[in-house]
Design a protein around this motif. Structure first.
Motif, mmCIF file in Angstrom:
data_model
loop_
_atom_site.group_PDB
_atom_site.id
_atom_site.type_symbol
_atom_site.label_atom_id
_atom_site.label_comp_id
_atom_site.label_asym_id
_atom_site.label_seq_id
_atom_site.Cartn_x
_atom_site.Cartn_y
_atom_site.Cartn_z
ATOM 1 N N ASP A 164 0.827 -1.210 0.000
ATOM 2 C CA ASP A 164 0.000 0.000 0.000
ATOM 3 C C ASP A 164 0.860 1.258 0.000
ATOM 4 O O ASP A 164 0.647 2.189 -0.784
ATOM 5 N N VAL A 165 1.832 1.309 0.888
ATOM 6 C CA VAL A 165 2.658 2.505 1.034
ATOM 7 C C VAL A 165 3.620 2.655 -0.146
ATOM 8 O O VAL A 165 3.870 3.770 -0.622
ATOM 9 N N LEU A 166 4.146 1.556 -0.649
ATOM 10 C CA LEU A 166 5.033 1.640 -1.814
ATOM 11 C C LEU A 166 4.282 2.172 -3.027
ATOM 12 O O LEU A 166 4.863 2.858 -3.880
ATOM 13 N N ARG A 167 2.987 1.878 -3.123
ATOM 14 C CA ARG A 167 2.175 2.447 -4.209
ATOM 15 C C ARG A 167 2.065 3.961 -4.053
ATOM 16 O O ARG A 167 2.105 4.706 -5.035
ATOM 17 N N THR A 168 1.918 4.423 -2.814
ATOM 18 C CA THR A 168 1.878 5.868 -2.585
ATOM 19 C C THR A 168 3.206 6.511 -2.957
ATOM 20 O O THR A 168 3.245 7.582 -3.571
ATOM 21 N N LEU A 204 -2.464 6.248 -12.132
ATOM 22 C CA LEU A 204 -1.943 5.940 -10.800
ATOM 23 C C LEU A 204 -2.665 4.705 -10.281
ATOM 24 O O LEU A 204 -3.878 4.730 -10.063
ATOM 25 N N ASP A 205 -1.922 3.626 -10.092
ATOM 26 C CA ASP A 205 -2.493 2.372 -9.600
ATOM 27 C C ASP A 205 -2.173 2.262 -8.119
ATOM 28 O O ASP A 205 -1.028 2.040 -7.734
ATOM 29 N N LEU A 206 -3.202 2.405 -7.270
ATOM 30 C CA LEU A 206 -3.014 2.398 -5.816
ATOM 31 C C LEU A 206 -3.176 1.015 -5.203
ATOM 32 O O LEU A 206 -3.209 0.882 -3.974
ATOM 33 N N GLY A 207 -3.287 -0.029 -6.035
ATOM 34 C CA GLY A 207 -3.353 -1.381 -5.506
ATOM 35 C C GLY A 207 -4.558 -1.573 -4.620
ATOM 36 O O GLY A 207 -5.703 -1.435 -5.052
ATOM 37 N N ASN A 208 -4.318 -1.892 -3.343
ATOM 38 C CA ASN A 208 -5.381 -2.191 -2.375
ATOM 39 C C ASN A 208 -5.666 -1.010 -1.444
ATOM 40 O O ASN A 208 -6.459 -1.124 -0.531
ATOM 41 N N THR A 222 -6.743 4.348 1.633
ATOM 42 C CA THR A 222 -6.158 5.571 2.179
ATOM 43 C C THR A 222 -5.384 6.316 1.106
ATOM 44 O O THR A 222 -5.558 7.533 0.920
ATOM 45 N N GLY A 223 -4.524 5.607 0.382
ATOM 46 C CA GLY A 223 -3.738 6.250 -0.658
ATOM 47 C C GLY A 223 -4.615 6.896 -1.712
ATOM 48 O O GLY A 223 -4.398 8.050 -2.105
ATOM 49 N N ALA A 224 -5.637 6.175 -2.175
ATOM 50 C CA ALA A 224 -6.492 6.694 -3.236
ATOM 51 C C ALA A 224 -7.273 7.917 -2.774
ATOM 52 O O ALA A 224 -7.298 8.956 -3.457
ATOM 53 N N THR A 229 -5.416 16.597 -14.986
ATOM 54 C CA THR A 229 -6.243 15.398 -14.870
ATOM 55 C C THR A 229 -5.417 14.232 -14.349
ATOM 56 O O THR A 229 -4.295 14.002 -14.831
ATOM 57 N N THR A 230 -5.967 13.504 -13.384
ATOM 58 C CA THR A 230 -5.313 12.326 -12.818
ATOM 59 C C THR A 230 -6.285 11.160 -12.889
ATOM 60 O O THR A 230 -7.459 11.307 -12.540
ATOM 61 N N ILE A 231 -5.802 10.022 -13.343
ATOM 62 C CA ILE A 231 -6.641 8.825 -13.436
ATOM 63 C C ILE A 231 -6.178 7.827 -12.375
ATOM 64 O O ILE A 231 -4.989 7.507 -12.294
#
Length: 442
Positions: A50-54, A90-94, A97-99, A112-114
């Motif tokens: 999760d955090v590495l995705r952020t 941006l792929d936030l995985g699971n 919180t990050g998303a 724009t951010t996807i």
């Protein structure tokens, strides 16, 4: 590829360990470091998926983010309003919180951010964030029901708002406050019930003006003043109290156990589980209370205990919303009935945790009932039968909770896929086995 694990009766757990860094604080440290001017250093960052995705997302938004040889992390920020349009999705995985927090960050930037994520995150509701952020001027294009993937079209003319949270949510509160950083004037969120305040504490530490006003009717208003100059900081991330909950409950239910959990975050808005466990008769001692990185921490000495059923008030839910699955496991071993009230939020976590906990308990021979948003667990004061296989549905906390149950139940407990544990507690299996657990691949 799935990763089924089986947990069998453990030897008495013993030893001292530090669980991984706090996930909530890790996310925020990366985001705020990216918004600050100059260099930030982070020690103890949770290096779960999760955090590495952020971290990857903040790189995509223009910040310099690197892991150093000593295990600390270095960021060079862009300043408030300085984020750049990402070149890819941006792929936030699971990571909910990050998303949700990142949607707040980009909502007041003119690009724009996807966003997307795994199957679990794509099923989770985002309207609770998009609705207030739309009032500030951002536009959202989502799947039916406000679900990911989603395109966020940020505004170049953001408007400050006063927004009362319809449900207690630190994520929604934080998303609005982060959007308010790049908005003129004062942005205010009103809470009926206090939620974790890591955003407020850390924003102040980085140099933002954050005010809290306590209203006459028990509500309180949190306000942020726009366009602060955030300055790079040194952040020490405490051990995650939500992650510490799993070895803590394991030590309580495995006879003869005594363990120490070092440097656990003791923010009073995160410690509802430990209050509840002590009400149940848990032998938990808080030692060497101190402050690290602006957050209170302590070492927890935990000994095996005879637990009794209790009534958990609904108003305690915001301070322990992630810990109800493992509390339900503790309740299965307690004498008498435990009633957990006000659990509506459990239905919209990584999975429908309310349903998942009930199915898992039934599979392990525990009597449990649903009364609206109340879960009623009937403990017998003895180890439950166990022997079940629990469907995890990509939920790390369901997986860890039922692996803990298997450490003291009559028969081993199997979880169908423990892969999601890496999102929040990398090394869980190794750490628990080092204390005396018997967790193995099926």
């Amino acid at each position: 590829m799935s990763k089924p694990l089986k947990s069998s009766q453990a030897m008495p757990l013993s030893g001292g360990v530090r669980v991984p860094g706090d996930k909530s604080i890790s996310h925020r440290a990366l985001m705020f470091g990216a918004l600050a001017v100059g260099e930030s250093r982070i020690e103890g960052l949770l290096e779960g998926d999760d955090v590495l995705r952020t971290a990857a997302a903040m790189r995509a938004l223009g910040a310099e983010v690197e892991r150093l040889e000593d295990g600390s992390w270095r960021l060079w920020g862009r300043g408030v309003g300085g984020l750049q349009e990402p070149a890819d999705v941006l792929d936030l995985g699971n990571s909910g919180t990050g998303a949700r927090l990142m949607m707040g960050l980009v909502a007041t930037h003119p690009f724009t951010t996807i966003f997307t994520g795994d199957a679990s995150l794509r099923s989770r509701p985002m309207k609770r964030v998009s609705e207030p952020l739309s009032r500030m001027g951002a536009r959202f294009f989502t799947r039916e029901g406000g679900r990911l993937p989603a395109a966020v079209v940020g505004t170049d003319n953001p408007l400050p708002i006063v927004y009362e949270l319809p449900v207690a949510s630190a994520q929604v509160k934080s998303a609005i406050l982060l959007a308010g950083l790049n908005t003129p004037g004062i942005t205010t969120v009103i809470e009926k019930e206090a939620t974790r305040d890591h955003t407020e504490l850390m924003l102040r530490n980085f140099g933002a003006t954050v005010d809290v006003e306590y209203l006459e009717d028990g509500r309180h208003a949190i306000s942020v003043t726009g366009f602060p100059e955030l300055t790079g900081r040194h952040v020490v991330v405490p051990a995650d109290p939500s992650s510490a909950a799993f070895p803590a409950v394991a030590a309580l239910i495995v006879p003869g156990s005594e363990i120490t959990l070092r440097g656990v975050g003791m923010n009073p808005l995160r410690t509802g589980l430990y209050t509840t466990l002590q009400e149940m008769g848990a032998d938990i001692c808080f030692q060497d209370a101190r402050e690290e990185g602006g957050e209170p921490v302590a070492d927890l000495l935990i000994r095996a205990s005879r637990l009794r059923g209790v009534e958990v008030p609904a108003e305690r839910a915001p301070s322990m919303i992630d810990e109800y699955p493992i509390l339900a496991v503790a309740a299965a071993f307690a004498t008498g009935t435990t009633r957990m009230n006000g659990l509506s939020e459990l239905r919209v976590k990584e999975s429908d945790r309310f349903a998942a906990v009930m199915r898992g308990l039934v599979a392990c021979g525990v009597k449990v009932e649903e009364e609206g948003d109340t879960m009623v667990v009937h403990g017998t004061g003895a180890p439950p039968p166990g022997g079940g296989t629990v469907a995890v549905n990509l939920d790390h906390r369901i997986a860890m909770s039922f692996l803990v149950l298997g450490m003291a139940s009559g028969q081993p407990v199997t979880v169908d896929d423990a892969e999601a544990i890496e999102t929040s507690f990398p090394g869980f299996e190794t750490l628990m086995n080092g204390l005396g657990a018997k967790i193995e691949t099926v």
